[in-house]
Each structure stands twice: as C-alpha cells, then as structure tokens.
Design a protein around this motif. Structure first.
Motif, PDB file in Angstrom:
ATOM      1  N   LEU A 262      -4.034  -8.342   5.529  1.00 15.37           N
ATOM      2  CA  LEU A 262      -5.245  -8.885   4.455  1.00 15.37           C
ATOM      3  C   LEU A 262      -6.485  -8.934   5.406  1.00 15.37           C
ATOM      4  O   LEU A 262      -7.609  -8.663   4.698  1.00 15.37           O
ATOM      5  CB  LEU A 262      -4.992 -10.350   4.036  1.00 15.37           C
ATOM      6  CG  LEU A 262      -3.640 -10.718   3.531  1.00 15.37           C
ATOM      7  CD1 LEU A 262      -3.423 -12.115   3.402  1.00 15.37           C
ATOM      8  CD2 LEU A 262      -3.576 -10.033   2.303  1.00 15.37           C
ATOM      9  N   ALA A 263      -6.660  -9.039   6.568  1.00 19.80           N
ATOM     10  CA  ALA A 263      -7.997  -9.054   7.518  1.00 19.80           C
ATOM     11  C   ALA A 263      -8.526  -7.663   7.412  1.00 19.80           C
ATOM     12  O   ALA A 263      -9.573  -7.274   7.500  1.00 19.80           O
ATOM     13  CB  ALA A 263      -7.784  -9.535   8.965  1.00 19.80           C
ATOM     14  N   ALA A 264      -7.427  -6.526   7.498  1.00 19.68           N
ATOM     15  CA  ALA A 264      -7.517  -5.227   7.278  1.00 19.68           C
ATOM     16  C   ALA A 264      -8.575  -4.645   5.845  1.00 19.68           C
ATOM     17  O   ALA A 264      -9.254  -3.997   6.302  1.00 19.68           O
ATOM     18  CB  ALA A 264      -6.260  -4.214   7.826  1.00 19.68           C
ATOM     19  N   TRP A 265      -7.863  -5.447   5.179  1.00 18.76           N
ATOM     20  CA  TRP A 265      -8.481  -5.040   3.696  1.00 18.76           C
ATOM     21  C   TRP A 265     -10.162  -5.479   3.782  1.00 18.76           C
ATOM     22  O   TRP A 265     -10.942  -4.769   3.362  1.00 18.76           O
ATOM     23  CB  TRP A 265      -7.873  -5.413   2.551  1.00 18.76           C
ATOM     24  CG  TRP A 265      -8.449  -5.718   1.351  1.00 18.76           C
ATOM     25  CD1 TRP A 265      -8.590  -6.524   0.587  1.00 18.76           C
ATOM     26  CD2 TRP A 265      -9.007  -4.334   0.556  1.00 18.76           C
ATOM     27  NE1 TRP A 265      -9.185  -6.286  -0.601  1.00 18.76           N
ATOM     28  CE2 TRP A 265      -9.450  -4.988  -0.394  1.00 18.76           C
ATOM     29  CE3 TRP A 265      -9.157  -2.764   1.047  1.00 18.76           C
ATOM     30  CZ2 TRP A 265     -10.151  -4.136  -1.415  1.00 18.76           C
ATOM     31  CZ3 TRP A 265      -9.939  -2.337   0.091  1.00 18.76           C
ATOM     32  CH2 TRP A 265     -10.162  -2.700  -0.970  1.00 18.76           C
ATOM     33  N   GLY A 266     -10.236  -6.637   4.308  1.00 18.76           N
ATOM     34  CA  GLY A 266     -11.511  -7.182   4.357  1.00 18.76           C
ATOM     35  C   GLY A 266     -12.715  -6.297   5.276  1.00 18.76           C
ATOM     36  O   GLY A 266     -13.641  -5.901   5.044  1.00 18.76           O
ATOM     37  N   LEU A 267     -12.268  -5.876   6.191  1.00 19.21           N
ATOM     38  CA  LEU A 267     -12.867  -4.843   7.285  1.00 19.21           C
ATOM     39  C   LEU A 267     -13.053  -3.539   6.610  1.00 19.21           C
ATOM     40  O   LEU A 267     -14.226  -3.177   6.682  1.00 19.21           O
ATOM     41  CB  LEU A 267     -12.114  -4.733   8.551  1.00 19.21           C
ATOM     42  CG  LEU A 267     -12.876  -3.939   9.608  1.00 19.21           C
ATOM     43  CD1 LEU A 267     -14.178  -4.634   9.715  1.00 19.21           C
ATOM     44  CD2 LEU A 267     -12.041  -3.827  10.891  1.00 19.21           C
ATOM     45  N   ALA A 268     -11.917  -3.088   5.949  1.00 21.86           N
ATOM     46  CA  ALA A 268     -12.147  -1.639   5.343  1.00 21.86           C
ATOM     47  C   ALA A 268     -13.293  -1.783   4.432  1.00 21.86           C
ATOM     48  O   ALA A 268     -13.963  -0.688   4.020  1.00 21.86           O
ATOM     49  CB  ALA A 268     -10.709  -1.367   4.839  1.00 21.86           C
TER      50      ALA A 268
ATOM     51  N   PHE B  57      -7.033   3.686   6.748  1.00 22.18           N
ATOM     52  CA  PHE B  57      -7.300   2.476   7.645  1.00 22.18           C
ATOM     53  C   PHE B  57      -6.083   1.649   7.084  1.00 22.18           C
ATOM     54  O   PHE B  57      -5.373   1.221   8.166  1.00 22.18           O
ATOM     55  CB  PHE B  57      -8.590   1.987   7.649  1.00 22.18           C
ATOM     56  CG  PHE B  57      -8.600   0.524   8.635  1.00 22.18           C
ATOM     57  CD1 PHE B  57      -8.503   0.955   9.765  1.00 22.18           C
ATOM     58  CD2 PHE B  57      -9.084  -0.506   8.004  1.00 22.18           C
ATOM     59  CE1 PHE B  57      -8.702  -0.219  10.812  1.00 22.18           C
ATOM     60  CE2 PHE B  57      -9.064  -1.643   9.140  1.00 22.18           C
ATOM     61  CZ  PHE B  57      -9.157  -1.384  10.329  1.00 22.18           C
ATOM     62  N   MET B  58      -5.948   1.355   5.890  1.00 20.86           N
ATOM     63  CA  MET B  58      -5.114   0.353   5.558  1.00 20.86           C
ATOM     64  C   MET B  58      -3.585   0.966   5.650  1.00 20.86           C
ATOM     65  O   MET B  58      -2.911   0.025   6.477  1.00 20.86           O
ATOM     66  CB  MET B  58      -5.077   0.074   4.013  1.00 20.86           C
ATOM     67  CG  MET B  58      -6.404  -0.815   3.747  1.00 20.86           C
ATOM     68  SD  MET B  58      -6.310  -2.582   4.381  1.00 20.86           S
ATOM     69  CE  MET B  58      -5.118  -3.126   3.384  1.00 20.86           C
ATOM     70  N   GLY B  59      -3.460   2.071   5.281  1.00 27.69           N
ATOM     71  CA  GLY B  59      -2.130   2.641   5.588  1.00 27.69           C
ATOM     72  C   GLY B  59      -1.830   2.821   7.034  1.00 27.69           C
ATOM     73  O   GLY B  59      -0.661   2.573   7.375  1.00 27.69           O
ATOM     74  N   LEU B  60      -2.690   3.097   7.927  1.00 27.96           N
ATOM     75  CA  LEU B  60      -2.253   3.281   9.262  1.00 27.96           C
ATOM     76  C   LEU B  60      -1.844   2.013   9.993  1.00 27.96           C
ATOM     77  O   LEU B  60      -0.939   2.103  10.818  1.00 27.96           O
ATOM     78  CB  LEU B  60      -3.617   3.836  10.307  1.00 27.96           C
ATOM     79  CG  LEU B  60      -3.928   5.232   9.850  1.00 27.96           C
ATOM     80  CD1 LEU B  60      -5.258   5.557  10.635  1.00 27.96           C
ATOM     81  CD2 LEU B  60      -2.867   6.308  10.559  1.00 27.96           C
ATOM     82  N   LEU B  61      -2.456   0.887   9.523  1.00 27.04           N
ATOM     83  CA  LEU B  61      -2.034  -0.335  10.112  1.00 27.04           C
ATOM     84  C   LEU B  61      -0.676  -0.838   9.383  1.00 27.04           C
ATOM     85  O   LEU B  61       0.127  -1.274  10.162  1.00 27.04           O
ATOM     86  CB  LEU B  61      -3.171  -1.377   9.683  1.00 27.04           C
ATOM     87  CG  LEU B  61      -4.479  -1.399  10.582  1.00 27.04           C
ATOM     88  CD1 LEU B  61      -5.488  -2.224   9.926  1.00 27.04           C
ATOM     89  CD2 LEU B  61      -4.024  -2.095  11.725  1.00 27.04           C
ATOM     90  N   ALA B  62      -0.535  -0.714   8.049  1.00 24.60           N
ATOM     91  CA  ALA B  62       0.702  -0.804   7.511  1.00 24.60           C
ATOM     92  C   ALA B  62       2.028  -0.317   8.161  1.00 24.60           C
ATOM     93  O   ALA B  62       3.033  -0.780   8.055  1.00 24.60           O
ATOM     94  CB  ALA B  62       0.656  -0.809   5.878  1.00 24.60           C
ATOM     95  N   LEU B  63       1.654   1.135   8.353  1.00 22.59           N
ATOM     96  CA  LEU B  63       2.820   1.776   9.001  1.00 22.59           C
ATOM     97  C   LEU B  63       2.951   2.003  10.559  1.00 22.59           C
ATOM     98  O   LEU B  63       3.903   2.644  10.905  1.00 22.59           O
ATOM     99  CB  LEU B  63       2.571   3.422   8.158  1.00 22.59           C
ATOM    100  CG  LEU B  63       2.613   3.539   6.777  1.00 22.59           C
ATOM    101  CD1 LEU B  63       1.923   5.062   6.524  1.00 22.59           C
ATOM    102  CD2 LEU B  63       3.994   3.250   6.274  1.00 22.59           C
ATOM    103  N   SER B  64       1.964   1.430  11.242  1.00 22.78           N
ATOM    104  CA  SER B  64       2.165   1.754  12.461  1.00 22.78           C
ATOM    105  C   SER B  64       3.648   1.025  12.980  1.00 22.78           C
ATOM    106  O   SER B  64       3.622  -0.216  12.802  1.00 22.78           O
ATOM    107  CB  SER B  64       0.972   0.867  13.375  1.00 22.78           C
ATOM    108  OG  SER B  64       1.195   0.724  14.780  1.00 22.78           O
TER     109      SER B  64
END
Length: 553
Positions: free
Chosen positions: A120-126, A139-146
């Motif tokens: 959720l924080a990543a979406w705000g930053l993106a 960006f969101m996908g990389l964080l989700a899949l890492s």
C-alpha cells in the motif's frame, strides 16, 4: 498512441496527484491493475505465512526470549543468544504473544502485517514519483513479486519493518509540500519517530529525508518551512536518543555481532583495487537480494552475483536511478543520501552493508528499474518507445516472478524442526533420548513442548570444524553417562555441512530409522551394543552422573 504532453517543468518536480489523475483518468480506470498487483503480492505472502514453516536458527534464537520473559526484561535486559531487535518490534510482539500465546504463527503476525502494508505504501510512492502507469506497474510488480520480500513477510525478525519504514518515509517525503508544512510536518515527524522504534536502519532514511527537505527549504527561502523541518529533525533526534540509550543496554557485551559482520564494513575511503571490488560485490549482492534471492539471506557470497543476468540488472537499475534525478530530483537526492549515510555507518563499523541488514534498500533497486521504464516513455523521439518500455518491464518482472512462482508452488521451508519432532513423537519409546547440536537446540526447545517431549533426556554438543571429533566425543559421552537407551540424532542447521559428522556417527552403529525433511534429518541409533561403546562401558567401569549439556551459542 497519443503524444506525451508532459512539460519540462513537470519532469523536474515530483508529480502531484492532480497531474496523475488528469493524465490517466479516474481512479476507477486504473484501480484494476493496482488491485491485481497488490492481490498477487498479498497472495504470495499469505501462502508463505499460512504454510507455517519451522523457525530457523535466527528466529528460534529470538523466539525463546518470549517464552519466559516479561515485557520489562525484553526491553531493558540483554536478549539471550546474542540477539538484537528494535524495542517497538519487541513490545508489539510481546503484546501479541500475551494475547494469543507464544506460537510461531503469532510471532510472525507483525512481519506479515508489515509485508501487506508495504504494498500500500508502495502504491502511494509510485503515484507521487512515476507519472506513467507502466512505470508504476513496474515498481508495484517488483515489490509484489520480490521473493526475498515474500519470504521476510513471514520471518520472525524485524527486516520487513525496515522495508515498510523505507517506503512509508519516502512516500511522506515525496508528498511533502513546503508551502503546506502545517499539514505535512506533523505527520512526517510522528511517522519518523515511530519508525525509529520499529526499524534500526530507518535512521538512515530519516537522515536523507531531513537533509534534502532542509536544503530545499533554504534554497526556496521558505523560512517557516525550514523551521518546521528543523523541528521534525529535533523530534527524530530525541526519539533516537531515547531508543539508542535503551538499546545500548540490551547490546552490552554483544561483540560477536561485530565479529560476525566484519566482512560487511565498507572500506572508506577505498585505497586499493580490493577495496573497490568490495563496492562492486556489495552492489551486485543488493541487486540479487532485491530480485532473485529466495529464502534466508545468508551472509556468504553467491556465484550468481556475477552471472550476466545479475550484471545486466545492476546496469539497468543504475541507469534508471540516474534518470530519476531528472524526473524526481527530491527522491533521487534522498536515495543518494540514504545510501551514503548507510555506507558511512558501515565504514565506522556501526552497521553491516550486506545481506539481510540491507533489505531496507531493496525498494531503491526496484525504483531504479521503474524509473528506467518512465525515462524510456518520456523520450518522445525514441522509436517504438512503448514497445521498448514493455520489453524492459516484462524482463524486469519476469526475473522475480520466476522465483516467486516456485515459492507459490512449494513455500520455502528450511530447518524443518517441526517435521522432525512430529516423526519422533510418533515413533519414540520409553528411554529414548535426543542428541542435537547447539545450533539446532533452540528450535528444539521451542517446539518440544508442543510434542510433549520436554522430559526426554537431551545431549547437546557444540559443532566444530573437526567433525570426526564431534561424532566420537558425543558417542563416547553417551556410552559413559548412559542418559538414554536409543538415541535420536537431529541435525537441522547447515545439514549439508554436517555430512562428515553423520558419516562418522554411522560408522559406530547402523541407523535403525531415518527421516529426511527440508534441511533437516533425524536418525535413530542404539549405540549400547557397538564395539566403540563397549570400550567405555566395561563391567568394572561404574556409570558416572550425567554431565551438564555444553553451553549453546
């Protein structure tokens, strides 16, 4: 395709929500892909968490502190087994275990919550940093899949808190408006103070955020905003001073942490080719950690750091990070300041720059790759720029997706002590005992209570580089002291490295049973009739009282 009409002015300032909204339409139009990516990230994290694997060494070392300590002892006395954790992390975990019990799934609730909130924080930053949906999705996908972030969302350590703190603070810094400091400064001040109590490396992020905002206020002649930023910094320093004072008490005499990470301290300034090589190795290690690492981030060097794929990913991330300075100079400056602050602390032997302590920097790698996609899309004169951006996005996402797909099919499970003890509980007879090394002993202590095995005699030995001595000395001790009839030999830590020990044990007597699990093994022996044991149990030798177990690490 419609032409890109973003102005030069827009590209030199953080993109506002209004700009993003105008460019990409309503929230409803973009909600689906955001929900899908967050859902994938939550699915992967939930799958690993619900698998409920066994605690591994570091988790067990920390977990046993919650079995017999109250809150005051956790916060104000040194943790056993050389452990260290932020006091807020310890306090929240203690509240959970008090309410729900000291169970592994309870201990991991806080990391799981941090992992879910991270997206959720990543979406705000993106939204604040990357105007184009393709870059945001990258960006969101990389964080989700890492895969490493998936794993650490279910490990009982504070590292997922570190990632959440990084993303949350970067998001608040990106949205900070110097002209609206009355709205933004109190929020960032409180968030920073809380982050310090939940994440050790959040201090480096706050140093970067505070410094960049402070300089911006000076350059723009925003005196009241400068005072507000200075006030935020004062709040953070007070929070750090209090936390640092208390943590230093819990770290008293913890020299082995410094020794353990001695290879991870930056040579500053670099004075030789080997020193410069250290920086290259560390950069490759961070990229591998961010995109390809599965399971526990051990501190050893991996050959995969130097393969063409990892070198290419490092180059792409570095290129993207440079373009970020043009698209979002504030965020780029903060990222650089955070990196320099961490390296400075490493050079002073205050913080290791390698492996799991650097997980908080993983979002910066992801942000660099996403910024590269944004830079490609910004180049209106570039032929087939949308196709090129799609290729970069697909390639970047395929790397972590391939690793996380394997985890989805079979969640990571190393050092499966629960499987070992379940087998022994179903097979044991009166008089059976356990032989275990000191590196596996804490996990045994944690789980043996659930299997009703606390009364079993346990012989603990400390593993050394001389595995022949470990095996023979342990069997000899069993023969002389006679604490058990049949012996269950358990190894769950560095199983492959203990192959010599197991071979030497097998040379004394044949195994009666064998159980193999993920990173774990249990072997049943009866040494009493062996020729080796007869030498130490002659009729004229009186049995001696059992000696206390060797101390554990």
């Amino acid at each position: 395709m419609a032409p890109d009409t973003t102005s030069t002015t827009d590209r030199t300032l953080p993109t506002s929500p209004v700009q993003t909204h105008a460019r990409h339409g309503t929230w409803g139009r973009s909600a689906l892909w955001v929900v899908v990516l967050i859902g994938i990230g939550w699915l992967l994290r939930g799958r690993q968490y619900l698998f409920n694997r066994s605690l591994w060494l570091d988790e067990a070392y920390l977990a046993v502190n919650f079995m017999d300590r109250d809150l005051g002892q956790l916060l104000f006395e040194p943790l056993s087994n050389g452990q260290a954790a932020p006091l807020g992390f310890l306090a929240l975990t203690k509240l959970l275990t008090t309410a729900l019990g000291v169970e592994d799934w309870v201990l991991r609730l806080q990391p799981l919550a941090a992992g879910l909130l991270t997206l959720l924080a990543a979406w705000g930053l993106a939204r604040r940093t990357l105007p184009h949906r393709a870059a945001q999705a990258t960006f969101m996908g990389l964080l989700a899949l890492s895969p490493v972030l998936v794993y650490y969302s279910s490990e009982f350590k504070q590292y997922q808190n570190d990632v959440l703190a990084t993303l949350g603070l970067l998001w608040l810094a990106a949205r900070f408006d110097l002209q609206l400091w009355q709205r933004d400064a109190p929020v960032l001040a409180v968030a920073g103070a809380l982050a310090i109590w939940l994440s050790h490396p959040s201090l480096f992020v706050l140093a970067g955020v505070g410094l960049v905002l402070w300089i911006e206020a000076i350059r723009q002649h925003q005196r009241t905003a400068w005072l507000a930023v200075s006030g935020m910094g004062l709040v953070w320093m007070l929070a750090f001073a209090l936390h640092h004072t208390l943590v230093m008490k819990t770290l008293a005499g913890n020299q082995h942490l410094l020794d353990f990470w001695k290879f991870a301290y930056a040579p500053l300034p670099p004075a030789s080719l080997a020193d410069w090589r250290w920086y290259l190795d560390s950069a490759l290690a961070l990229v591998y950690l961010a995109l390809r690492h599965v399971g526990v981030a051990h501190h050893g060097m991996l050959t995969a750091w130097f393969d063409p794929l990892n070198l290419g990913l490092l180059a792409l991330s570095a290129m993207g990070s440079l373009t970020l300075a043009w698209r979002a100079p504030r965020l780029a400056a903060i990222g650089l300041a955070v990196l320099l602050a961490t390296l400075a602390a490493s050079a002073l032997h205050l913080y290791p720059f390698r492996s799991r302590p650097t997980i908080f920097l993983v979002p910066l790698v992801h942000l660099g790759l996403a910024a590269l996609v944004q830079a490609v899309l910004d180049r209106q004169s570039l032929p087939a720029r949308h196709l090129l951006a799609a290729v970069v996005t697909g390639f970047a996402l395929l790397v972590p997706a391939s690793a996380s797909w394997k985890v989805l099919r079979k969640p990571h499970n190393d050092q499966d002590m629960k499987g070992v003890l379940l087998h022994i509980a179903n097979q044991m007879k009166p008089g059976d005992g356990v032989v275990i090394d000191s590196m596996s002993h804490k996990a045994f202590d944690f789980y043996s209570r659930d299997q009703g095995m606390q009364a079993m005699p346990v012989t603990v030995f400390r593993p050394t580089i001389n595995q022949f001595h470990d095996a023979m000395a342990t069997v000899r001790r069993l023969c002389i002291e006679q604490p058990m009839q049949r012996s269950w030999v358990i190894v769950t830590h560095r199983l492959q490295g203990r192959a010599g020990f197991l071979q030497h044990i097998a040379s004394v007597a044949p195994a009666l049973q064998r159980w193999d699990g993920d990173g774990a093994i249990a072997l049943l022996y009866d040494f009493r009739a062996s020729d080796y044991c007869r030498k130490y149990t002659a009729p004229n030798r009186a049995p001696t009282a059992p000696s206390p177990a060797l101390p554990t690490q």
